[in-house]
Scaffold this motif. Structure first.
Motif, PDB file in Angstrom:
ATOM      1  N   PHE A   1       0.795  -1.220   0.000  1.00 39.58           N
ATOM      2  CA  PHE A   1       0.000   0.000   0.000  1.00 39.58           C
ATOM      3  C   PHE A   1       0.836   1.282   0.000  1.00 39.58           C
ATOM      4  CE2 PHE A   1      -2.171  -3.201   2.761  1.00 39.58           C
ATOM      5  CZ  PHE A   1      -3.089  -3.626   1.807  1.00 39.58           C
ATOM      6  N   GLY A   2       2.156   1.179  -0.022  1.00 35.36           N
ATOM      7  CA  GLY A   2       2.982   2.373   0.050  1.00 35.36           C
ATOM      8  C   GLY A   2       2.741   3.325  -1.098  1.00 35.36           C
ATOM      9  N   MET A   3       2.760   2.812  -2.307  1.00 35.73           N
ATOM     10  CA  MET A   3       2.535   3.656  -3.478  1.00 35.73           C
ATOM     11  C   MET A   3       1.094   4.140  -3.550  1.00 35.73           C
ATOM     12  SD  MET A   3       5.384   4.125  -4.903  1.00 35.73           S
ATOM     13  CE  MET A   3       4.744   4.903  -6.371  1.00 35.73           C
ATOM     14  N   SER A   4       0.161   3.329  -3.085  1.00 37.94           N
ATOM     15  CA  SER A   4      -1.251   3.728  -3.141  1.00 37.94           C
ATOM     16  C   SER A   4      -1.504   4.955  -2.274  1.00 37.94           C
ATOM     17  CB  SER A   4      -2.142   2.566  -2.681  1.00 37.94           C
ATOM     18  OG  SER A   4      -1.961   1.440  -3.518  1.00 37.94           O
ATOM     19  N   TYR A   5      -0.848   5.027  -1.112  1.00 34.33           N
ATOM     20  CA  TYR A   5      -1.018   6.196  -0.266  1.00 34.33           C
ATOM     21  C   TYR A   5      -0.455   7.456  -0.922  1.00 34.33           C
ATOM     22  CZ  TYR A   5      -2.818   3.906   3.934  1.00 34.33           C
ATOM     23  OH  TYR A   5      -3.629   3.249   4.840  1.00 34.33           O
ATOM     24  N   GLU A   6       0.575   7.287  -1.721  1.00 35.36           N
ATOM     25  CA  GLU A   6       1.154   8.459  -2.381  1.00 35.36           C
ATOM     26  C   GLU A   6       0.307   8.906  -3.567  1.00 35.36           C
ATOM     27  OE1 GLU A   6       5.416   9.893  -4.347  1.00 35.36           O
ATOM     28  OE2 GLU A   6       5.091   7.809  -3.761  1.00 35.36           O
ATOM     29  N   VAL A   7      -0.197   7.931  -4.334  1.00 32.72           N
ATOM     30  CA  VAL A   7      -0.933   8.259  -5.552  1.00 32.72           C
ATOM     31  C   VAL A   7      -2.338   8.746  -5.230  1.00 32.72           C
ATOM     32  CG1 VAL A   7      -1.847   7.309  -7.706  1.00 32.72           C
ATOM     33  CG2 VAL A   7       0.444   6.655  -6.924  1.00 32.72           C
ATOM     34  N   CYS A   8      -2.999   8.069  -4.304  1.00 31.74           N
ATOM     35  CA  CYS A   8      -4.413   8.359  -4.013  1.00 31.74           C
ATOM     36  C   CYS A   8      -4.595   9.121  -2.708  1.00 31.74           C
ATOM     37  CB  CYS A   8      -5.215   7.056  -3.958  1.00 31.74           C
ATOM     38  SG  CYS A   8      -5.088   6.031  -5.434  1.00 31.74           S
ATOM     39  N   VAL A   9      -3.608   9.915  -2.330  1.00 30.16           N
ATOM     40  CA  VAL A   9      -3.701  10.621  -1.061  1.00 30.16           C
ATOM     41  C   VAL A   9      -4.817  11.656  -1.067  1.00 30.16           C
ATOM     42  CG1 VAL A   9      -2.025  12.390  -1.732  1.00 30.16           C
ATOM     43  CG2 VAL A   9      -2.342  11.832   0.679  1.00 30.16           C
ATOM     44  N   CYS A  10      -5.180  12.162  -2.249  1.00 31.75           N
ATOM     45  CA  CYS A  10      -6.257  13.157  -2.311  1.00 31.75           C
ATOM     46  C   CYS A  10      -7.612  12.560  -1.968  1.00 31.75           C
ATOM     47  CB  CYS A  10      -6.296  13.790  -3.700  1.00 31.75           C
ATOM     48  SG  CYS A  10      -4.813  14.743  -4.092  1.00 31.75           S
ATOM     49  N   ASN A  11      -7.743  11.231  -2.018  1.00 34.50           N
ATOM     50  CA  ASN A  11      -8.996  10.595  -1.609  1.00 34.50           C
ATOM     51  C   ASN A  11      -9.191  10.659  -0.100  1.00 34.50           C
ATOM     52  OD1 ASN A  11      -9.410   9.953  -4.283  1.00 34.50           O
ATOM     53  ND2 ASN A  11      -8.636   7.849  -4.073  1.00 34.50           N
ATOM     54  N   ILE A  12      -8.081  10.856   0.618  1.00 37.29           N
ATOM     55  CA  ILE A  12      -8.153  10.895   2.081  1.00 37.29           C
ATOM     56  C   ILE A  12      -8.244  12.325   2.591  1.00 37.29           C
ATOM     57  CG2 ILE A  12      -6.993  10.200   4.211  1.00 37.29           C
ATOM     58  CD1 ILE A  12      -5.548   8.059   2.624  1.00 37.29           C
ATOM     59  N   ASP A  13      -7.381  13.178   2.065  1.00 40.55           N
ATOM     60  CA  ASP A  13      -7.274  14.545   2.564  1.00 40.55           C
ATOM     61  C   ASP A  13      -7.524  15.527   1.425  1.00 40.55           C
ATOM     62  OD1 ASP A  13      -6.323  16.202   5.005  1.00 40.55           O
ATOM     63  OD2 ASP A  13      -5.188  17.037   3.315  1.00 40.55           O
ATOM     64  N   LYS A  14      -8.317  16.549   1.707  1.00 38.54           N
ATOM     65  CA  LYS A  14      -8.635  17.513   0.659  1.00 38.54           C
ATOM     66  C   LYS A  14      -7.420  18.359   0.278  1.00 38.54           C
ATOM     67  CE  LYS A  14     -10.354  20.858   4.063  1.00 38.54           C
ATOM     68  NZ  LYS A  14     -11.511  21.674   4.479  1.00 38.54           N
ATOM     69  N   ASP A  15      -6.441  18.469   1.184  1.00 40.50           N
ATOM     70  CA  ASP A  15      -5.216  19.195   0.870  1.00 40.50           C
ATOM     71  C   ASP A  15      -4.141  18.304   0.276  1.00 40.50           C
ATOM     72  OD1 ASP A  15      -6.364  21.495   1.886  1.00 40.50           O
ATOM     73  OD2 ASP A  15      -5.659  21.088   3.934  1.00 40.50           O
ATOM     74  N   CYS A  16      -4.506  17.026  -0.004  1.00 34.03           N
ATOM     75  CA  CYS A  16      -3.566  16.054  -0.584  1.00 34.03           C
ATOM     76  C   CYS A  16      -2.307  15.916   0.277  1.00 34.03           C
ATOM     77  CB  CYS A  16      -3.191  16.442  -2.016  1.00 34.03           C
ATOM     78  SG  CYS A  16      -4.590  16.422  -3.154  1.00 34.03           S
ATOM     79  N   ARG A  17      -2.510  15.881   1.589  1.00 33.14           N
ATOM     80  CA  ARG A  17      -1.407  15.691   2.508  1.00 33.14           C
ATOM     81  C   ARG A  17      -1.582  14.349   3.211  1.00 33.14           C
ATOM     82  NH1 ARG A  17      -0.693  19.839   7.440  1.00 33.14           N
ATOM     83  NH2 ARG A  17      -2.631  18.740   8.039  1.00 33.14           N
ATOM     84  N   LEU A  18      -0.495  13.618   3.378  1.00 38.15           N
ATOM     85  CA  LEU A  18      -0.571  12.306   4.004  1.00 38.15           C
ATOM     86  C   LEU A  18      -1.106  12.425   5.423  1.00 38.15           C
ATOM     87  CD1 LEU A  18       2.740  10.581   2.871  1.00 38.15           C
ATOM     88  CD2 LEU A  18       0.415   9.849   2.328  1.00 38.15           C
ATOM     89  N   PRO A  19      -1.988  11.525   5.839  1.00 36.92           N
ATOM     90  CA  PRO A  19      -2.484  11.564   7.218  1.00 36.92           C
ATOM     91  C   PRO A  19      -1.406  11.089   8.186  1.00 36.92           C
ATOM     92  CG  PRO A  19      -3.355   9.649   6.092  1.00 36.92           C
ATOM     93  CD  PRO A  19      -2.597  10.426   5.056  1.00 36.92           C
ATOM     94  N   ARG A  20      -1.737  11.137   9.456  1.00 35.69           N
ATOM     95  CA  ARG A  20      -0.768  10.701  10.466  1.00 35.69           C
ATOM     96  C   ARG A  20      -0.512   9.206  10.378  1.00 35.69           C
ATOM     97  NH1 ARG A  20       0.167  14.517  14.465  1.00 35.69           N
ATOM     98  NH2 ARG A  20      -1.264  16.293  14.491  1.00 35.69           N
ATOM     99  N   TRP A  21      -1.547   8.444  10.037  1.00 33.95           N
ATOM    100  CA  TRP A  21      -1.430   6.989  10.029  1.00 33.95           C
ATOM    101  C   TRP A  21      -1.517   6.503   8.586  1.00 33.95           C
ATOM    102  CZ3 TRP A  21      -0.191   4.899  14.642  1.00 33.95           C
ATOM    103  CH2 TRP A  21      -0.420   5.671  15.780  1.00 33.95           C
ATOM    104  N   HIS A  22      -0.386   6.126   8.059  1.00 36.46           N
ATOM    105  CA  HIS A  22      -0.314   5.641   6.681  1.00 36.46           C
ATOM    106  C   HIS A  22       0.786   4.598   6.596  1.00 36.46           C
ATOM    107  CE1 HIS A  22       3.366   7.985   5.948  1.00 36.46           C
ATOM    108  NE2 HIS A  22       2.777   8.956   6.653  1.00 36.46           N
ATOM    109  N   MET A  23       1.035   4.110   5.389  1.00 30.22           N
ATOM    110  CA  MET A  23       2.064   3.089   5.177  1.00 30.22           C
ATOM    111  C   MET A  23       2.991   3.484   4.026  1.00 30.22           C
ATOM    112  SD  MET A  23       0.011  -0.478   5.715  1.00 30.22           S
ATOM    113  CE  MET A  23      -1.673  -0.348   6.249  1.00 30.22           C
ATOM    114  N   HIS A  24       3.238   4.781   3.909  1.00 32.23           N
ATOM    115  CA  HIS A  24       4.099   5.251   2.825  1.00 32.23           C
ATOM    116  C   HIS A  24       5.578   5.036   3.129  1.00 32.23           C
ATOM    117  CE1 HIS A  24       5.328   7.429  -0.679  1.00 32.23           C
ATOM    118  NE2 HIS A  24       5.948   8.368   0.031  1.00 32.23           N
ATOM    119  N   ASP A  25       5.949   5.004   4.423  1.00 30.94           N
ATOM    120  CA  ASP A  25       7.330   4.701   4.797  1.00 30.94           C
ATOM    121  C   ASP A  25       7.307   3.642   5.890  1.00 30.94           C
ATOM    122  OD1 ASP A  25       7.393   6.132   7.560  1.00 30.94           O
ATOM    123  OD2 ASP A  25       6.650   7.683   6.175  1.00 30.94           O
ATOM    124  N   PHE A  26       8.491   3.081   6.175  1.00 25.79           N
ATOM    125  CA  PHE A  26       8.547   1.933   7.087  1.00 25.79           C
ATOM    126  C   PHE A  26       8.123   2.315   8.498  1.00 25.79           C
ATOM    127  CE2 PHE A  26      10.872  -0.517  10.274  1.00 25.79           C
ATOM    128  CZ  PHE A  26      10.388  -1.782  10.003  1.00 25.79           C
TER     129      PHE A  26
END
Length: 1429
Positions: free
Chosen positions: A396-421
């Motif tokens: 899911f690492g790449m999915s959080y980067e590509v589809c981050v706008c589905n989560i946050d309107k400012d297209c910013r990663l949330p606190r809880w994600h799996m983009h990094d280890f």
């Protein structure tokens, strides 16, 4: 699914103002109008629209809005019951207790408060059962593995000892040979013996030194260095100084002084806070310097006294030196910026107490040994979390980067994600902590449902399995805490010596000061004893008698006896005590504990030998039997002064004595009457009923009581009546039992306190200035504890299991204190932030960087520089924050504030201090998981100890319930179907064979499963064709179920209703048939069709039916059913605690402003709403939100002058101090009760498993034997043919089971046989029992009990005289076979002999015939030759 399908789409839609003449249908069914989300009603600060329902107890829409089914489901559409999959996910979420309060509120808003029952069943009981089932199975498997490992270790040790013994024997043989050779070579025997002794000594020395060398493995040069530089034996003066310092530093008072210094240092550490004045800061700094100096001095003196080599050989000394070095380094680095983290290691000073605290030391030792033993499991858990984090990062690492706008309107990663280890690892850790649903929603939006669900289910199931297994292993190790016998160190002994010396000195000083008084009191004591033995004591008042008895006790204490002291302590508590029960005179049933031995006590008190004991007791005596006059007159209260007693007795005339005796008899009769009244069962029932009524009346005093004038007047009169009744009861018991007996009983003390509360509440109503006294009325409900035996049993059991664990509670408290102090050092003053009042969000750091910039901004007044409500500004707030982290309520908010913090008076920034997550991870592991295992392990140890004392019975049930438990066990083990004779009619017999066939039952089970599948494929807003198909399927199933019922009625006749399962099926058929006529009569408004489908689906519990479904279901259900009486008792106590706290909440938090966790559903306005709130807190869900609402106590957060309609109370502010005590105390009490619930069920699992593994036979095994016997003896003759014995033994359950071939074993049992080769059932059972039990000492007793029980259960047993036994019959059969074989062989031999004789005769005849023929041939040849010639 059937209850809530489509309900979460109901929302409050704004009523359109245009076209007022249009119909409601046209206005609300407009798709464009409904599609616009701004037309829905939103509460302030809420993301989703307000849910509503059409029931009266559901959420209601405000004026101008109408409740319609429109829009999507809440939580991005992922929370619903519209299909089976989503309903299963929601149910799994409820069982795992992940954010249940949100779903709880959504359902109650949309469907009504009556569905709280659903949450009680699912979130509490069903989740409790699943968790206890999981724990029980893992505990059984762990114990089995533990036993196997122990047996394997014993075998290995035995082999090792045998091998070692063989080697030693070989060595001894070789040594004897060599010594014999040497003795032959050398003549001086003394030299040889001395050399042998020297060799033995050197070998022993080497044997002792080898382990030490193997541990140290240091080169020789280091030893020389240590001896030269680390062992200081310089000069005689130095050695004298060393001895002096050794004597000082090892003195008991030195250790006591150091302990006091450690405690004071801990106190100084807890005083740190924010904000802190300069004076306080200076005091703490000076204190820190002083303590560092003390600890440094201690280290230096110990090094001088013990040498550096000896000092650093002790582990605690190394720990002390590290603390000293840290303190000195901290002083050196004090002026360096960024060393705040270095200061947090001051908390290590807390653990210096472990050196003097034996419990702390033992627990740490157990923990260390357990972690070392479980290192493989811990490593496996770490590897699994690491693997899961890497897998989540990969998937899911790449999915959080590509589809981050589905989560946050400012297209910013949330606190809880799996983009990094690191974030992926944090996410996995959060899932393992039980918080997974919110991150799963984010995963759905970026990666889809089919990829996220398998990953999350894998992490949840496998991870929790490993965690629970580790938890059980730790609990198992800590459960042997009290069995640990470790010697105390010198430090701990020194503390005891110092305290003993201080006590001795204080006693010596007091004895010198009070020397004259003691001499006088000694003379007085002799006079009192003489008077007490020789004369009557009718003139003594009760208080004088009490003082005399206390004086006697003091004298016995001073002489060294401790028996009375123990008796007093036990009588003051609610724990059973035989000595306490002896001091209660009359009503043994009303004694302190209702001990089982009260009858024995009463019988003893009637004997002459025990009268003196009763006379010396400190309680007043009264009984329904006649007692001697001294005992009767102990309670007579006379106003004669103490110094006139002797004169009064000397001047008494015979007339006065006769009048006194008459008064004594009248007094005795009065007390007998009072005693009969309070002991009467009707009186007890009446008092119990009044107690329940007075307790239930509290539930009506809500915020609407002022509007209900009639109810308020009735409650006022009822309070007066209840008060008078309880006062009368108290007076009667005073008359019956006396003051001393009454006030030495814990339950009576509780009743007395409740009476005082009643009186105070009445006084509070009469005077305005005393009106706050009314708020203590909730204590009235505590009287229920003393009136019902089930409550008493549970309270006593909780005291027994919890009080011995107080020392462990203190250890856990010290661990939490260390983390709280560390949190103060790390986060004090750093949770403040500048809030934008327009949207309630935090200003970005680019606009506001610190407090001064925040205060310089001006909109209306000034920007609020607000602190988080949960923070670490002091140790108390730190404890509360850690409690929320430990219960996983509000912990995300606290961690967000921590990782965003930068510094004091600085604006926080998003994840600027991200590695502060490590602090909370360490606390969850070290401060929550490990202490929890400690506490539960010790509680289990206490539970098992008291269970053994009670003979293995459950300590949470009464004596009556123990009998009911045995009956329940018997019921669960009974045959699933009563024997019903086959009808004689052919048609009925055919139907009987049909319905009793296993194939028929299997078909019914298949139909039930098919109906379940039919319900599973339904969904909300399904097509019309699907509705028609479902209707036809339901109609067919109803017809089939009705046909089954009719067939069974034809086959069984009236016997159909003698079985509970048949009655259940009949009721399901009645409801199903009723469903067909509902649309034609009242429609679906009264009973929804989904309810009827669920009623039909309830037949699926046939799978759990004993004998019908798989045996594994019965094995899993049996422990829960057997522990059901104890669970019901504990549940009653939980309900009482909830009731008391609900009433207290109504009195204190009814008008709190509705925000956060307090809303229209969960509030303290009424009793029902208060119970809803407390149910949430019971399952540890959402209590942080309620506390946040109660924290509103400032003008900026609430309005203290707000007018509340219908009442005189003003304001909507809360009381933070009362709120903290309220929630924390309730959480601790409910946690203790729920933990004991789990322990009861898990222990039942282990009990059943141990019985299966143990070589013993229980009553259940006997019952199962007779159930199987009915199959082989349907007529009840008590006999079977010997040919059926093998099949009977193979049909039994373990441990009586004997697998085929078993005929040889059965014959060897030597069973007696009657005429016709028949064997009696009791003989078979006794033989099988002896086979299992072996030569056990209990076998003879069990045999006699079995025989007597069988005779009592079968009074018409058929007597018989055994004519032989199976062994004799086998011997006879073998003998007969041998004889038959011998006879057959003999006959064969005879036949062979006869046949051989006949052959010989025939052969002779043939020889003669051939000889004659030859002769005639020769004659013919000769004749032919002669004729030719």
């Amino acid at each position: 699914m059937g209850l809530f399908m489509g309900n979460l789409k109901h929302k409050c839609l704004r009523w359109p103002q245009e076209n007022e003449t249009a119909t409601l249908h046209n206005r609300t069914e407009n798709p464009y109008y409904i599609r616009e989300t701004e037309n829905f009603y939103y509460l302030e600060g809420e993301r989703y629209a307000l849910l509503c329902g059409n029931r009266t107890d559901a959420g209601q829409c405000p004026e101008g809005y109408v409740c319609v089914k429109a829009g999507t489901n809440p939580d991005y559409g992922f929370t619903n019951f519209d299909t089976f999959g989503w309903a299963l996910l929601a149910l799994f979420r409820l069982m795992t207790q992940d954010y249940p309060e949100a779903l709880y509120h959504q359902i109650l808003y949309a469907s009504g408060k009556v569905y709280m029952i659903f949450f009680v069943v699912i979130s509490f009981w069903f989740a409790f059962y699943i968790a206890s089932l999981f724990l029980g199975i893992l505990a059984m498997s762990y114990e089995e593995e533990k036993q196997k490992a122990a047996e394997k270790a014993k075998k290995i040790e035995l082999k090792f000892q045998q091998t070692l013994k063989a080697l030693q024997e070989g060595d001894e043989a070789a040594e004897t040979k060599t010594t014999q050779i040497e003795m032959k070579k050398r003549s001086p025997t003394s030299m040889i013996s001395s050399l042998n002794m020297l060799d033995d000594a050197t070998a022993a020395i080497r044997h002792e030194e080898e382990p030490e060398k193997s541990r140290k493995r240091c080169p020789l040069c280091w030893y020389r260095f240590a001896k030269t530089f680390l062992i200081w034996n310089c000069s005689p003066c130095w050695l004298k100084l060393k001895e002096l310092i050794h004597m000082i530093i090892m003195d008991p008072f030195t250790d006591l002084a150091l302990t006091v210094c450690i405690i004071l240092n801990i106190g100084f550490l807890t005083l740190e806070c924010y904000p802190m004045s300069e004076e306080t800061n200076n005091i703490l700094s000076i204190g820190n310097l002083v303590f560092i100096g003390i600890f440094t001095t201690e280290m230096i003196l110990k090094i001088i006294a013990m040498h550096p080599y000896g000092y650093f050989q002790v582990g605690w000394n190394i720990f002390d030196s590290l603390i000293v070095f840290h303190g000195l380094a901290e002083l050196y680095l004090a002026n360096i910026h960024g060393m705040a983290l270095f200061r947090t290691f001051r908390v290590l000073r807390i653990f210096k107490l472990a050196k003097y605290w034996l419990t702390f030391k033992i627990l740490m030792q157990i923990l260390n040994n357990s972690l070392v033993a479980l290192k493989d499991l811990i490593l496996l858990l770490f590897i699994f979390t690491f693997f899961s984090a890497v897998l989540g990062l990969t998937l899911f690492g790449m999915s959080y980067e590509v589809c981050v706008c589905n989560i946050d309107k400012d297209c910013r990663l949330p606190r809880w994600h799996m983009h990094d280890f690191f974030h992926s690892y944090l996410n996995v850790f959060r899932i393992l902590c039980g918080e997974w649903i919110e991150t799963l929603w984010d995963c759905f939006k970026v990666a889809g449902q089919f990829g996220c669900i398998p990953f999350y289910m894998m992490v949840i199931l496998i991870g929790n399995l490993l965690i629970i297994y580790l938890f059980l292993a730790l609990v198992s190790s800590f459960s042997s805490y009290e069995a640990k016998t470790t010697e105390e160190d010198d430090e701990a002994k020194n503390l005891q010596r110092a305290v003993a010396k201080i006590q001795k000195g204080v006693n010596y000083v007091l004895s010198k000061i009070l020397c004259k008084n003691q001499n006088v009191s000694k003379d007085t004591m002799d006079n009192v004893n003489a008077m007490y033995v020789k004369e009557t004591i009718s003139d003594h008042t009760l208080s004088e008698l009490s003082n005399t008895q206390d004086f006697l006790k003091d004298k016995e204490k001073s002489s060294g006896t401790e028996k009375n002291t123990m008796t007093e302590n036990e009588s003051q508590s609610l724990i059973p005590s035989p000595s306490a029960s002896e001091t209660v005179p009359i009503a043994s049933g009303e004694s302190d504990i209702e001990n089982l031995d009260n009858k024995e006590v009463q019988s003893k008190s009637g004997d002459g030998s025990s009268k003196e004991k009763v006379k010396q007791s400190s309680s007043s005596e009264c009984s329904t039997v006649d007692i001697i006059s001294e005992e009767e007159e102990m309670v007579c209260e006379c106003e004669t002064p103490k110094h006139l007693k002797n004169d009064y007795r000397q001047r008494s005339s015979p007339g006065q004595l006769s009048r006194a005796s008459k008064k004594g008899k009248i007094w005795q009769n009065i007390r007998k009457t009072c005693c009969k009244i309070v002991e009467n069962s009707c009186f007890k029932c009446f008092i119990g009923l009044v107690t329940l009524l007075s307790t239930g009346a509290l539930a009506f005093e809500d915020i609407y009581i002022d509007q209900r004038k009639t109810i308020k007047i009735l409650l006022d009169y009822a309070d007066m009546i209840f008060t008078y009744i309880f006062i009368l009861e108290m007076l009667l018991k005073w008359m019956a039992y006396g003051f001393k007996a009454y006030f030495t009983n814990g339950w009576y003390k509780l009743d007395f306190m409740v009476v005082i509360v009643f009186c105070l509440s009445l006084i509070g109503k009469s005077r305005e200035e005393l009106k706050p006294l009314i708020s203590i009325k909730f204590i009235r409900a505590l009287r229920v504890l003393s009136q019902f035996e089930r409550m008493k049993v549970v309270v006593r059991a909780l005291i027994k299991t919890t009080l011995p664990a107080l020392n462990v509670f203190l250890v856990c408290f010290m661990i939490w204190l260390a983390f709280s102090i560390m949190g103060v050092h790390l986060f004090a003053g750093k949770f403040y932030e500048c809030i934008d009042p327009t949207n309630g969000e935090r200003f970005p750091i680019s606009e506001v960087m610190n407090k001064s910039q925040c205060e310089s901004l001006m909109f209306n007044e000034s920007m609020p520089w607000e602190n988080a409500k949960l923070n670490f500004d002091n140790v108390g707030n730190g404890f509360l924050s850690l409690l929320q982290v430990a219960t996983f309520n509000g912990w995300i908010t606290i961690m967000n504030s921590a990782v965003d913090s930068i510094g004091v008076n600085r604006q926080p920034n998003f994840e600027d201090n991200i590695y502060m997550y490590c602090y909370f991870i360490n606390f969850i592991i070290i401060g929550s998981f490990l202490p929890l295992s400690m506490l539960i392990g010790v509680i289990i140890a206490n539970f098992n100890k008291h269970k053994i004392k009670q003979g293995g019975s459950n300590i949470f049930i009464t004596v009556k319930q123990k009998k009911q438990s045995r009956a329940l066990r018997r019921l669960l083990c009974e045959d699933y179907q009563k024997t019903i004779r086959r009808p004689g009619n052919k048609f009925q017999g055919f139907i009987f064979d049909l319905v009793t066939n296993e194939v028929f039952n299997a078909i019914i089970i298949v139909l039930i499963c098919f109906q379940a599948i039919t319900i599973m494929i339904q969904s909300d807003e399904q097509s019309q064709n699907m509705d028609i198909a479902v209707c036809w399927i339901n109609l067919i199933l109803i017809i089939l179920y009705t046909g089954e019922c009719v067939l069974k009625l034809i086959a069984f006749h009236c016997n159909y209703f003698t079985m509970g399962w048949n009655i259940f099926d009949f009721m399901v058929v009645i409801f199903s048939v009723t469903e067909l006529f509902l649309p034609m009569t009242v429609g679906y408004y009264l009973v929804p069709p989904s309810i009827m489908e669920l009623i039909r689906l309830s037949r699926i519990i046939h799978i759990l039916r004993p004998g019908k479904g798989p045996k594994v279901f019965r094995d899993l259900l049996l422990p829960l059913m057997l522990s059901l009486p104890a669970l019901l008792n504990i549940s009653l106590l939980i309900f009482l605690v909830m009731f008391i706290y609900a009433i207290f909440g109504m009195y204190n938090f009814a008008y709190v402003k509705k925000e956060a966790g307090i809303n229209d559903v969960s509030n303290f306005e009424t009793f029902g709403s208060s119970m809803l709130c407390l149910f949430q807190v019971t399952i540890f869900a959402g209590w942080d939100g309620m506390l946040n609402a109660i924290f509103n106590s400032k003008w900026s957060d609430c309005d203290p002058d707000k007018i509340n309609p219908g009442t005189q109370v003003r304001g909507d502010c809360g009381n933070p101090f009362v709120g903290i005590i309220y929630f924390v105390s309730y959480i601790l009490i409910s946690w203790l009760i729920i933990v004991n619930m789990y322990i009861v069920v898990v222990m039942e699992f282990l009990n059943i498993a141990s019985k299966k593994n143990a070589k013993t036979v229980s009553e259940d095994d006997f019952r199962k034997f007779f159930q199987v016997w009915k199959w082989f003896d349907p007529d009840g003759t008590q006999y079977i043919d010997s040919s059926k014995l093998s099949d009977l033994a193979a049909a039994l359950d373990p441990p009586l089971f004997m697998a085929k071939p078993n005929k040889g074993q059965l014959v060897a049992m030597d069973l007696p046989m009657a005429a016709g080769d028949r064997i009696h059932c009791l003989d078979i059972l006794l033989a099988l029992t002896k086979r299992v039990m072996g030569k056990d000492l209990r076998m003879e007793k069990m045999v006699s009990e079995m025989e007597s029980g069988f005779v009592s259960a079968n009074p018409f047993r058929i007597t018989y005289e055994p004519i032989t036994t199976t062994l004799k019959r086998k011997q006879e059969a073998v003998s007969a076979t041998i004889i038959q074989r011998a006879y057959k062989s003999y006959r064969l031999r005879q036949n062979d002999k006869n046949a051989s004789d006949i052959r010989m005769i025939d052969d002779d005849k043939e020889v003669q015939a051939t000889a004659g023929n030859a002769y005639f041939d020769k004659v013919e040849e000769k004749s032919t030759i002669q004729g030719q010639t």
